[in-house]
Motif scaffolding. Structure first.
Motif, PDB file in Angstrom:
ATOM      1  N   LEU A 134       0.788  -1.184   0.139  1.00  0.00           N
ATOM      2  CA  LEU A 134       0.151   0.158  -0.163  1.00  0.00           C
ATOM      3  C   LEU A 134       0.999   1.356   0.067  1.00  0.00           C
ATOM      4  CD1 LEU A 134      -2.793  -1.187   2.635  1.00  0.00           C
ATOM      5  CD2 LEU A 134      -2.504  -1.461   0.088  1.00  0.00           C
ATOM      6  N   GLN A 135       1.850   1.127   0.739  1.00  0.00           N
ATOM      7  CA  GLN A 135       2.935   2.331   0.570  1.00  0.00           C
ATOM      8  C   GLN A 135       3.541   2.471  -0.731  1.00  0.00           C
ATOM      9  OE1 GLN A 135       6.089   3.416   3.735  1.00  0.00           O
ATOM     10  NE2 GLN A 135       7.337   2.747   2.203  1.00  0.00           N
ATOM     11  N   VAL A 136       3.898   1.672  -1.378  1.00  0.00           N
ATOM     12  CA  VAL A 136       4.173   1.524  -2.560  1.00  0.00           C
ATOM     13  C   VAL A 136       3.085   2.123  -3.618  1.00  0.00           C
ATOM     14  CG1 VAL A 136       5.097   0.058  -4.643  1.00  0.00           C
ATOM     15  CG2 VAL A 136       5.667  -0.492  -2.246  1.00  0.00           C
ATOM     16  N   GLU A 137       2.083   1.808  -3.588  1.00  0.00           N
ATOM     17  CA  GLU A 137       0.999   2.136  -4.298  1.00  0.00           C
ATOM     18  C   GLU A 137       0.910   3.760  -4.150  1.00  0.00           C
ATOM     19  OE1 GLU A 137      -1.030   1.032  -6.674  1.00  0.00           O
ATOM     20  OE2 GLU A 137      -0.645  -0.951  -6.249  1.00  0.00           O
ATOM     21  N   LEU A 138       0.872   4.203  -2.533  1.00  0.00           N
ATOM     22  CA  LEU A 138       0.569   5.631  -2.329  1.00  0.00           C
ATOM     23  C   LEU A 138       1.789   6.529  -3.103  1.00  0.00           C
ATOM     24  CD1 LEU A 138      -0.580   5.737   1.419  1.00  0.00           C
ATOM     25  CD2 LEU A 138      -1.820   6.224  -0.907  1.00  0.00           C
ATOM     26  N   PHE A 139       3.187   6.041  -3.160  1.00  0.00           N
ATOM     27  CA  PHE A 139       4.111   6.842  -3.550  1.00  0.00           C
ATOM     28  C   PHE A 139       3.734   6.848  -5.141  1.00  0.00           C
ATOM     29  CE2 PHE A 139       6.876   5.980   0.613  1.00  0.00           C
ATOM     30  CZ  PHE A 139       6.342   7.210   0.988  1.00  0.00           C
ATOM     31  N   PHE A 140       3.469   5.860  -5.740  1.00  0.00           N
ATOM     32  CA  PHE A 140       3.249   5.789  -6.974  1.00  0.00           C
ATOM     33  C   PHE A 140       2.261   6.956  -7.307  1.00  0.00           C
ATOM     34  CE2 PHE A 140       1.108   4.081 -10.967  1.00  0.00           C
ATOM     35  CZ  PHE A 140       1.960   4.563 -11.830  1.00  0.00           C
ATOM     36  N   TYR A 141       1.182   6.776  -6.918  1.00  0.00           N
ATOM     37  CA  TYR A 141      -0.039   7.773  -6.816  1.00  0.00           C
ATOM     38  C   TYR A 141       0.607   9.264  -6.787  1.00  0.00           C
ATOM     39  CZ  TYR A 141      -3.157   3.711  -6.258  1.00  0.00           C
ATOM     40  OH  TYR A 141      -3.637   2.618  -6.323  1.00  0.00           O
ATOM     41  N   ALA A 142       1.243   9.557  -5.622  1.00  0.00           N
ATOM     42  CA  ALA A 142       1.770  10.722  -5.375  1.00  0.00           C
ATOM     43  C   ALA A 142       2.660  11.297  -6.396  1.00  0.00           C
ATOM     44  CB  ALA A 142       2.651  10.888  -4.082  1.00  0.00           C
ATOM     45  N   GLN A 143       3.697  10.460  -7.027  1.00  0.00           N
ATOM     46  CA  GLN A 143       4.467  10.933  -8.134  1.00  0.00           C
ATOM     47  C   GLN A 143       3.694  11.363  -9.218  1.00  0.00           C
ATOM     48  OE1 GLN A 143       8.051   9.407 -10.587  1.00  0.00           O
ATOM     49  NE2 GLN A 143       7.730   8.406  -8.842  1.00  0.00           N
ATOM     50  N   VAL A 203      -0.014  17.565 -11.863  1.00  0.00           N
ATOM     51  CA  VAL A 203      -0.190  18.980 -11.536  1.00  0.00           C
ATOM     52  C   VAL A 203       1.051  19.803 -12.310  1.00  0.00           C
ATOM     53  CG1 VAL A 203       0.522  20.728  -9.595  1.00  0.00           C
ATOM     54  CG2 VAL A 203      -1.210  18.580  -9.010  1.00  0.00           C
ATOM     55  N   LEU A 204       1.927  19.429 -12.610  1.00  0.00           N
ATOM     56  CA  LEU A 204       3.009  19.997 -13.403  1.00  0.00           C
ATOM     57  C   LEU A 204       2.763  20.109 -14.721  1.00  0.00           C
ATOM     58  CD1 LEU A 204       6.035  18.823 -11.707  1.00  0.00           C
ATOM     59  CD2 LEU A 204       4.974  21.155 -11.394  1.00  0.00           C
ATOM     60  N   ARG A 205       1.835  19.421 -15.365  1.00  0.00           N
ATOM     61  CA  ARG A 205       1.376  19.270 -16.755  1.00  0.00           C
ATOM     62  C   ARG A 205       2.315  18.509 -17.556  1.00  0.00           C
ATOM     63  NH1 ARG A 205      -3.417  22.262 -17.312  1.00  0.00           N
ATOM     64  NH2 ARG A 205      -3.861  23.669 -15.739  1.00  0.00           N
ATOM     65  N   PHE A 265      23.466   4.943  -1.763  1.00  0.00           N
ATOM     66  CA  PHE A 265      22.571   5.258  -2.642  1.00  0.00           C
ATOM     67  C   PHE A 265      21.253   5.728  -1.787  1.00  0.00           C
ATOM     68  CE2 PHE A 265      18.774   5.504  -5.379  1.00  0.00           C
ATOM     69  CZ  PHE A 265      19.328   5.841  -6.644  1.00  0.00           C
ATOM     70  N   SER A 266      20.624   6.791  -2.074  1.00  0.00           N
ATOM     71  CA  SER A 266      19.668   7.560  -1.035  1.00  0.00           C
ATOM     72  C   SER A 266      18.599   6.485  -0.767  1.00  0.00           C
ATOM     73  CB  SER A 266      19.202   8.864  -1.633  1.00  0.00           C
ATOM     74  OG  SER A 266      18.251   9.177  -0.890  1.00  0.00           O
ATOM     75  N   TYR A 267      18.343   6.254   0.451  1.00  0.00           N
ATOM     76  CA  TYR A 267      16.910   5.233   0.747  1.00  0.00           C
ATOM     77  C   TYR A 267      15.646   6.152   0.448  1.00  0.00           C
ATOM     78  CZ  TYR A 267      13.621   3.219   3.660  1.00  0.00           C
ATOM     79  OH  TYR A 267      12.351   3.067   4.380  1.00  0.00           O
ATOM     80  N   THR A 268      15.790   7.412   0.660  1.00  0.00           N
ATOM     81  CA  THR A 268      14.660   8.213   0.528  1.00  0.00           C
ATOM     82  C   THR A 268      14.351   8.118  -1.016  1.00  0.00           C
ATOM     83  OG1 THR A 268      15.079   9.669   2.343  1.00  0.00           O
ATOM     84  CG2 THR A 268      13.529  10.562   0.734  1.00  0.00           C
ATOM     85  N   THR A 269      15.278   8.295  -1.781  1.00  0.00           N
ATOM     86  CA  THR A 269      14.904   8.428  -3.256  1.00  0.00           C
ATOM     87  C   THR A 269      14.466   7.004  -3.888  1.00  0.00           C
ATOM     88  OG1 THR A 269      16.801  10.035  -3.597  1.00  0.00           O
ATOM     89  CG2 THR A 269      16.098   8.526  -5.596  1.00  0.00           C
ATOM     90  N   ARG A 270      14.870   6.141  -3.166  1.00  0.00           N
ATOM     91  CA  ARG A 270      14.573   4.439  -3.812  1.00  0.00           C
ATOM     92  C   ARG A 270      13.234   4.260  -3.332  1.00  0.00           C
ATOM     93  NH1 ARG A 270      13.965  -0.210  -0.925  1.00  0.00           N
ATOM     94  NH2 ARG A 270      14.907   0.441   0.908  1.00  0.00           N
ATOM     95  N   VAL A 271      12.676   4.476  -2.064  1.00  0.00           N
ATOM     96  CA  VAL A 271      11.626   4.459  -1.506  1.00  0.00           C
ATOM     97  C   VAL A 271      10.395   5.292  -2.135  1.00  0.00           C
ATOM     98  CG1 VAL A 271       9.772   4.431   0.515  1.00  0.00           C
ATOM     99  CG2 VAL A 271      12.253   3.392   0.673  1.00  0.00           C
ATOM    100  N   LEU A 272      10.897   6.546  -2.308  1.00  0.00           N
ATOM    101  CA  LEU A 272       9.713   7.479  -2.693  1.00  0.00           C
ATOM    102  C   LEU A 272       9.669   7.358  -4.338  1.00  0.00           C
ATOM    103  CD1 LEU A 272      10.811  11.003  -0.828  1.00  0.00           C
ATOM    104  CD2 LEU A 272       8.744   9.389  -0.650  1.00  0.00           C
ATOM    105  N   LEU A 273      10.499   7.072  -5.089  1.00  0.00           N
ATOM    106  CA  LEU A 273      10.604   6.702  -6.433  1.00  0.00           C
ATOM    107  C   LEU A 273      10.131   5.304  -6.869  1.00  0.00           C
ATOM    108  CD1 LEU A 273      13.204   8.856  -7.981  1.00  0.00           C
ATOM    109  CD2 LEU A 273      10.870   9.667  -7.761  1.00  0.00           C
TER     110      LEU A 273
END
Length: 361
Positions: free
Chosen positions: A159-168, A174-176, A205-213
């Motif tokens: 579910l977290q994986v899905e949420l981060f995909f939705y957010a991206q 939003v940025l068109r 390698f940034s953990y935050t980058t790996r997770v958020l992306l």
């Protein structure tokens, strides 16, 4: 899981946004995706109750078989999610519409399943299954992993994986920039390769980058997006096919060999879907499974493990215990879908539509 939540046809017929009319035949074809989600969810359940339970806890009466392939049903979910989320944004007018659509589909059913799961595991579950109050609160966000808490149900990690995909995807909307999705996908694939190289060389390698992306899973979402573009005739067909091949190549280079087989299998399934080779999945049984797939995914693991553990220790043979746990999971999922998931989604969307239609004061 999964575009995990709810039947695909509802995304078209019950959406909260104004959108172009669905082309003739689309509804039936989307029902096939819905059925695939149901079969993938059922495969995950069987994997958890046989292979995974055996590895984690051990059946008292060895089954002599397992279903390890069911573990990869989540990757098919990710392809379906890429397809459906891009389709949704392709037909969405505002970011708020998308947020309401996703919230109404995901959270009411999730919160109900989370509460029921917590009550059941505290009542009959194994000691290690029983969460404290802080863990429960963290789990209400779907972001418990990045907050440093355990999942109350082991299946919730997707579910977290899905949420981060939705957010991206919402950010690109939003940025068109969604019309530049081929370039965005190319960037994702390069980042995946960079992450794999860093991992093999022992570089940071940034953990935050790996997770958020979602670098562990983004090629699967990309495949879903690209199949939607083929389905909807968006962009160059050759470019979309080239990026599908590039996504598969990236999976083959960056991940363990089994994930390339998984990616290739999911690609074959989607190719059959686009070619009309999965019409047999429109059977009402498969559509029923698709309709309850999100609820089934949310409810099955922790509750099922608690039930199997308790029944086996009461002398029930393991196969019978699994069968009873599966029947219970299907029954609970049907009730959750009928009495909470669908009514809550309708109510939230109708209220949002009413607010949009209301004249300014």
């Amino acid at each position: 899981m999964s575009e995990l939540a709810g039947p695909v046809p509802t995304e078209v017929s019950d959406r909260v946004v104004a959108a172009p009319a669905v082309r003739a035949g689309d509804r039936g074809r989307l029902e096939e995706l819905d059925a695939l989600r149901g079969l993938a969810a059922l495969g995950v359940v069987v994997y958890h109750y046989t292979t995974f339970y055996q590895s984690q806890h051990g059946h008292l009466h060895p089954l002599g078989f397992g279903f390890p392939a069911g573990n990869y049903g989540v990757h098919l979910f990710f392809l379906i999610s890429g397809f459906v989320i891009f389709m949704t944004l392709d037909r969405t007018r505002t970011a708020a519409d998308f947020v309401v659509s996703r919230f109404s589909r995901l959270f009411p059913a999730y919160w109900a399943a989370l509460l029921l799961t917590t009550l059941v595991v505290h009542a009959i579950g194994m000691p290690q299954q029983r969460p404290d109050a802080a863990t429960f609160v963290a789990n209400t966000t779907m972001l418990q992993e990045i907050l440093g808490f355990e999942d109350i149900d082991g299946s919730y990690w997707t579910l977290q994986v899905e949420l981060f995909f939705y957010a991206q995807m919402l950010l690109w909307f939003v940025l068109r920039q969604l019309h530049r999705i081929p370039w965005i996908i190319a960037g994702w694939l390069l980042l995946v390769l960079a992450y794999a190289l860093a991992l093999r060389q022992g570089w940071h390698f940034s953990y935050t980058t790996r997770v958020l992306l979602n670098l562990l899973y983004i090629p699967y979402f990309a495949l879903g997006i690209l199949f939607y573009r083929l389905h909807a005739a968006r962009g160059s067909r050759r470019a979309n096919i080239a990026l599908i091949l590039a996504s598969l190549a990236t999976i083959g280079i960056a991940y363990e060999p089994v994930y390339f087989v998984v990616g290739l299998s999911c690609t074959a399934v989607f190719a059959l879907f686009l070619g009309g080779g999965l019409r047999w999945l429109r059977h009402r049984l498969f559509l029923f499974l698709g309709g309850i797939s999100y609820a089934l995914y949310l409810l099955h693991q922790a509750i099922g493990f608690a039930v199997i553990h308790r029944l086996e220790r009461l002398g029930v043979p393991s196969l019978a215990a699994i069968t009873l746990a599966l029947a219970l999971a299907l029954g609970l999922a049907t009730l959750l879908n009928r009495w909470i998931e669908r009514p809550a989604m309708r109510a939230i969307r109708q209220r949002w539509q009413s607010r949009r239609r209301a004249p300014a004061a």
